[in-house]
Scaffold this motif. Structure first.
Motif, PDB file in Angstrom:
ATOM      1  N   ARG A 213       4.372 -12.548  -0.696  1.00  0.00           N
ATOM      2  CA  ARG A 213       3.869 -12.317  -1.448  1.00  0.00           C
ATOM      3  C   ARG A 213       3.512 -10.614  -1.582  1.00  0.00           C
ATOM      4  O   ARG A 213       2.897 -10.373  -0.200  1.00  0.00           O
ATOM      5  CB  ARG A 213       2.007 -12.822  -1.582  1.00  0.00           C
ATOM      6  N   ILE A 214       3.289 -10.511  -2.202  1.00  0.00           N
ATOM      7  CA  ILE A 214       2.614  -8.862  -2.642  1.00  0.00           C
ATOM      8  C   ILE A 214       2.081  -8.526  -4.006  1.00  0.00           C
ATOM      9  O   ILE A 214       2.195  -9.030  -4.894  1.00  0.00           O
ATOM     10  CB  ILE A 214       3.956  -7.534  -2.820  1.00  0.00           C
ATOM     11  N   TYR A 215       0.291  -7.921  -3.219  1.00  0.00           N
ATOM     12  CA  TYR A 215      -0.534  -7.369  -4.614  1.00  0.00           C
ATOM     13  C   TYR A 215      -0.019  -6.025  -4.588  1.00  0.00           C
ATOM     14  O   TYR A 215       0.126  -4.727  -3.783  1.00  0.00           O
ATOM     15  CB  TYR A 215      -1.892  -7.857  -3.681  1.00  0.00           C
ATOM     16  N   LEU A 216       0.159  -6.278  -6.309  1.00  0.00           N
ATOM     17  CA  LEU A 216      -0.126  -3.984  -6.884  1.00  0.00           C
ATOM     18  C   LEU A 216      -1.052  -3.988  -6.401  1.00  0.00           C
ATOM     19  O   LEU A 216      -1.860  -4.020  -7.744  1.00  0.00           O
ATOM     20  CB  LEU A 216       1.024  -3.767  -7.538  1.00  0.00           C
ATOM     21  N   ALA A 217      -1.969  -2.636  -5.783  1.00  0.00           N
ATOM     22  CA  ALA A 217      -3.294  -2.663  -5.717  1.00  0.00           C
ATOM     23  C   ALA A 217      -2.841  -0.548  -5.875  1.00  0.00           C
ATOM     24  O   ALA A 217      -2.357   0.230  -6.297  1.00  0.00           O
ATOM     25  CB  ALA A 217      -3.124  -2.314  -3.819  1.00  0.00           C
ATOM     26  N   HIS A 218      -4.524  -0.364  -6.173  1.00  0.00           N
ATOM     27  CA  HIS A 218      -5.258   1.265  -6.897  1.00  0.00           C
ATOM     28  C   HIS A 218      -4.088   1.400  -7.669  1.00  0.00           C
ATOM     29  O   HIS A 218      -4.301   2.667  -7.770  1.00  0.00           O
ATOM     30  CB  HIS A 218      -4.845   1.561  -5.400  1.00  0.00           C
ATOM     31  N   LEU A 219      -3.976   0.347  -8.729  1.00  0.00           N
ATOM     32  CA  LEU A 219      -3.670   1.233 -10.393  1.00  0.00           C
ATOM     33  C   LEU A 219      -4.124   2.140 -10.662  1.00  0.00           C
ATOM     34  O   LEU A 219      -5.555   1.554 -10.636  1.00  0.00           O
ATOM     35  CB  LEU A 219      -3.210   0.213 -11.561  1.00  0.00           C
ATOM     36  N   SER A 220      -3.777   3.397 -11.469  1.00  0.00           N
ATOM     37  CA  SER A 220      -5.233   4.054 -11.593  1.00  0.00           C
ATOM     38  C   SER A 220      -4.976   3.286 -13.403  1.00  0.00           C
ATOM     39  O   SER A 220      -4.370   2.398 -14.289  1.00  0.00           O
ATOM     40  CB  SER A 220      -4.206   5.762 -12.084  1.00  0.00           C
TER      41      SER A 220
END
Length: 264
Positions: A213-220
């Motif tokens: 699993r990979i969670y994409l984080a801290h999106l502007s």
């Protein structure tokens, strides 16, 4: 024993991640108000008063906004390195001495069967560091707020079961957007934030057989969109010969809605 986590909030408006074993539970950062943090943790049916402690990554307000209030209200142990403690002076109010703990960079602290490893990142803060959680062969990596991912970082974070990985901006959106050039330059610098493509290239170099699993984080909020980030990361990873959706899954995170409490 199982390691579980939830990304309570992630983005430029505030960041917090919850991690638990059967024996211990931690918040990593508390970048929203105390009330918002209480509401978020209740949404995953957990109790702020039962936390074992709060781990700080760095002193920027989107990571520490609620720390002082929560520390005082719930008498929480707070862990940060010395330079971060100094930088937080005056930002989080008084914390009783018995609740202040030093967590040096590039060290490991053990809490029962859980080992928490700290490692440095490249960001314009006093001494920013993130964490790897190890338990019974499982590995959870948290890495955001870094301008690039060095070979040293890659060695520490390689072949994790789960990644919570910064995918901050789309370069074109950032370049064309409303931010002043000084802020754009900071974000694009080696002490800023990684773009969707740079994040994916780094991911391609650390993903291993264990990775699920990979969670994409801290999106502007201004310079990225969930669908765009996911598409860009997927395209880059597949360009590196990886099978997204087969080898591992990609997930979004949200500034206001926690991810489901999930086993690593």
């Amino acid at each position: 024993m199982t390691l579980h986590f939830s990304v309570l909030a992630s983005g430029s408006t505030g960041n917090a991640i919850y991690v638990e074993t059967e024996e211990h539970s931690f918040l990593v950062d508390a970048g929203l108000s105390g009330k918002q943090m209480e509401a978020l943790i209740s949404q995953i049916n957990r109790d702020m008063g039962k936390l074992s402690g709060l781990l700080v990554t760095h002193e920027h307000s989107d990571h520490i906004k609620g720390i002082g209030v929560l520390a005082r209200k719930y008498k929480l142990p707070i862990y940060a390195n010395e330079k971060t403690w100094s930088a937080m002076n005056g930002l989080i109010g008084e914390i009783p001495t018995e609740q202040k703990f030093t967590f040096h960079m590039e060290t490991v602290k053990s809490f029962g069967s859980l080992d928490i490893e700290s490692f440095g990142v490249s960001h314009d803060a006093a001494e920013p560091m993130f964490y790897v959680f190890h338990q019974n062969g499982k590995k959870l990596v948290l890495i955001t707020d870094t301008g690039y991912v060095s070979d040293r970082m890659k060695g520490i974070i390689s072949n994790a079961d789960t990644y919570i990985f910064e995918s901050n901006h789309d370069i074109q959106m950032l370049r064309m957007g409303r931010y002043p050039w000084s802020i754009k330059r900071r974000i694009l610098s080696d002490v800023g934030h990684v773009s969707n493509e740079d994040a994916a290239i780094a991911m391609s170099e650390v993903i291993g057989d264990q990775t699920k699993r990979i969670y994409l984080a801290h999106l502007s909020q201004d310079n990225n969109m969930k669908d765009l980030a996911k598409m860009a990361v997927t395209q880059t990873l597949e360009g590196q010969g990886m099978r997204v959706g087969e080898q591992f899954e990609l997930f979004n995170t949200d500034p206001k809605i926690p991810t489901a409490l999930t086993a690593v």
